[in-house]
Design a protein around this motif. Structure first.
Motif, PDB file in Angstrom:
ATOM      1  N   LEU A  51     -15.266  82.308  77.934  1.00 20.39           N
ATOM      2  CA  LEU A  51     -14.701  80.966  77.839  1.00 20.39           C
ATOM      3  C   LEU A  51     -13.366  80.849  78.562  1.00 20.39           C
ATOM      4  O   LEU A  51     -12.697  79.833  78.458  1.00 20.39           O
ATOM      5  N   ASN A  52     -12.966  81.886  79.299  1.00 27.23           N
ATOM      6  CA  ASN A  52     -11.767  81.782  80.121  1.00 27.23           C
ATOM      7  C   ASN A  52     -11.976  80.724  81.183  1.00 27.23           C
ATOM      8  O   ASN A  52     -13.103  80.365  81.501  1.00 27.23           O
ATOM      9  N   MET A  87      -2.932  84.188  76.585  1.00 24.00           N
ATOM     10  CA  MET A  87      -3.026  83.122  75.589  1.00 24.00           C
ATOM     11  C   MET A  87      -4.432  82.907  75.047  1.00 24.00           C
ATOM     12  O   MET A  87      -4.621  82.905  73.872  1.00 24.00           O
ATOM     13  N   LEU A  88      -5.401  82.715  75.854  1.00 24.25           N
ATOM     14  CA  LEU A  88      -6.733  82.475  75.298  1.00 24.25           C
ATOM     15  C   LEU A  88      -7.793  83.205  76.111  1.00 24.25           C
ATOM     16  O   LEU A  88      -8.203  82.745  77.141  1.00 24.25           O
ATOM     17  N   GLU A  89      -8.209  84.330  75.629  1.00 30.63           N
ATOM     18  CA  GLU A  89      -9.290  85.060  76.263  1.00 30.63           C
ATOM     19  C   GLU A  89     -10.489  84.878  75.344  1.00 30.63           C
ATOM     20  O   GLU A  89     -10.396  85.125  74.151  1.00 30.63           O
ATOM     21  N   ALA A  90     -11.585  84.421  75.872  1.00 32.69           N
ATOM     22  CA  ALA A  90     -12.666  84.061  74.973  1.00 32.69           C
ATOM     23  C   ALA A  90     -14.016  84.535  75.504  1.00 32.69           C
ATOM     24  O   ALA A  90     -14.254  84.550  76.687  1.00 32.69           O
ATOM     25  N   TYR A  91     -14.880  84.932  74.590  1.00 27.82           N
ATOM     26  CA  TYR A  91     -16.246  85.268  74.972  1.00 27.82           C
ATOM     27  C   TYR A  91     -17.180  85.137  73.771  1.00 27.82           C
ATOM     28  O   TYR A  91     -16.749  85.018  72.646  1.00 27.82           O
ATOM     29  N   ALA A  92     -18.460  85.191  74.073  1.00 31.17           N
ATOM     30  CA  ALA A  92     -19.457  85.119  73.010  1.00 31.17           C
ATOM     31  C   ALA A  92     -20.440  86.269  73.191  1.00 31.17           C
ATOM     32  O   ALA A  92     -20.768  86.642  74.298  1.00 31.17           O
ATOM     33  N   GLU A  93     -20.891  86.849  72.108  1.00 29.07           N
ATOM     34  CA  GLU A  93     -21.916  87.883  72.171  1.00 29.07           C
ATOM     35  C   GLU A  93     -22.821  87.790  70.949  1.00 29.07           C
ATOM     36  O   GLU A  93     -22.480  87.180  69.963  1.00 29.07           O
ATOM     37  N   VAL A 129      -6.832  79.456  81.279  1.00 32.42           N
ATOM     38  CA  VAL A 129      -6.864  80.462  80.237  1.00 32.42           C
ATOM     39  C   VAL A 129      -7.374  81.751  80.885  1.00 32.42           C
ATOM     40  O   VAL A 129      -8.305  81.680  81.685  1.00 32.42           O
ATOM     41  N   PRO A 130      -6.758  82.890  80.647  1.00 31.34           N
ATOM     42  CA  PRO A 130      -5.994  83.296  79.480  1.00 31.34           C
ATOM     43  C   PRO A 130      -4.477  83.238  79.633  1.00 31.34           C
ATOM     44  O   PRO A 130      -3.760  83.851  78.845  1.00 31.34           O
TER      45      PRO A 130
END
Length: 182
Positions: free
Chosen positions: A51-52, A16-22, A82-83
């Motif tokens: 952001l998981n 559902m929600l896998e999140a990251y920043a780069e 999440v995810p």
């Protein structure tokens, strides 16, 4: 320039929600199609943030959360891991019946340095309709469950704590959207 990547997948797949920043300066602003987990294991650096984990969560069985202004709430009434999708026991919810719409919310702290350049939220897919608010301001909408898309949230992000609120509607019983394999 910070790139926030949120990848809500199909509820059926459990991603559902896998999140990251780069940092886009290092990647030339391109997205290579890998998940945040894969990206992190290949090239972890100080510019990557996953952001998981725990997000606030709410069911919206009446699809009325927009009218009730869920995006202005300080927090939602449940927690989800999440995810995982809400149907999965691993999400901490494990609700197995039909869900026409849901809400996710997460507070993300950003520094002045992280706000240099453009801030983008990239989604791998949201089935079927997605609306995003950043700090209570609508930052974008998208329809279609099988394609990647992104929102430039630079003008909504601020130094300090930012609230990301995501509405995902997949009301296949409404007869107003595609469903199943096309």
């Amino acid at each position: 320039m910070r790139l926030y990547y949120i990848c809500p997948g199909k509820r059926q797949t459990g991603h559902m929600l896998e999140a990251y920043a780069e940092n886009e300066r290092k990647t030339g602003g391109s997205y290579n199609g890998t998940s945040g987990e894969n990206r992190a294991s290949k090239a972890p650096d100080e510019n990557w943030q996953n952001l998981n984990g725990e997000w606030d969560f709410a069911f919206d069985f009446g699809c009325s959360g927009v009218e009730r202004r869920f995006y202005e709430r300080d927090r939602l009434d449940r927690k989800i891991q999440v995810p995982f999708c809400p149907e999965s026991d691993l999400s901490g919810i494990g609700y197995k019946d039909f869900i026409p719409a849901v809400w996710y919310q997460k507070k993300v702290e950003l520094t002045k340095e992280q706000l240099e350049g453009r801030v983008r939220l990239h989604f791998g897919a949201v089935d079927y309709e997605c609306r995003l608010w950043v700090n209570g301001q609508e930052a974008g909408t998208h329809r279609g469950g099988y394609v990647s898309f992104s929102f430039d949230i630079t003008k909504y992000a601020k130094e300090g704590v930012n609230t990301l609120t995501l509405y995902a509607r997949d009301d296949t019983r409404s007869g107003r959207q595609c469903k199943g394999k096309q």
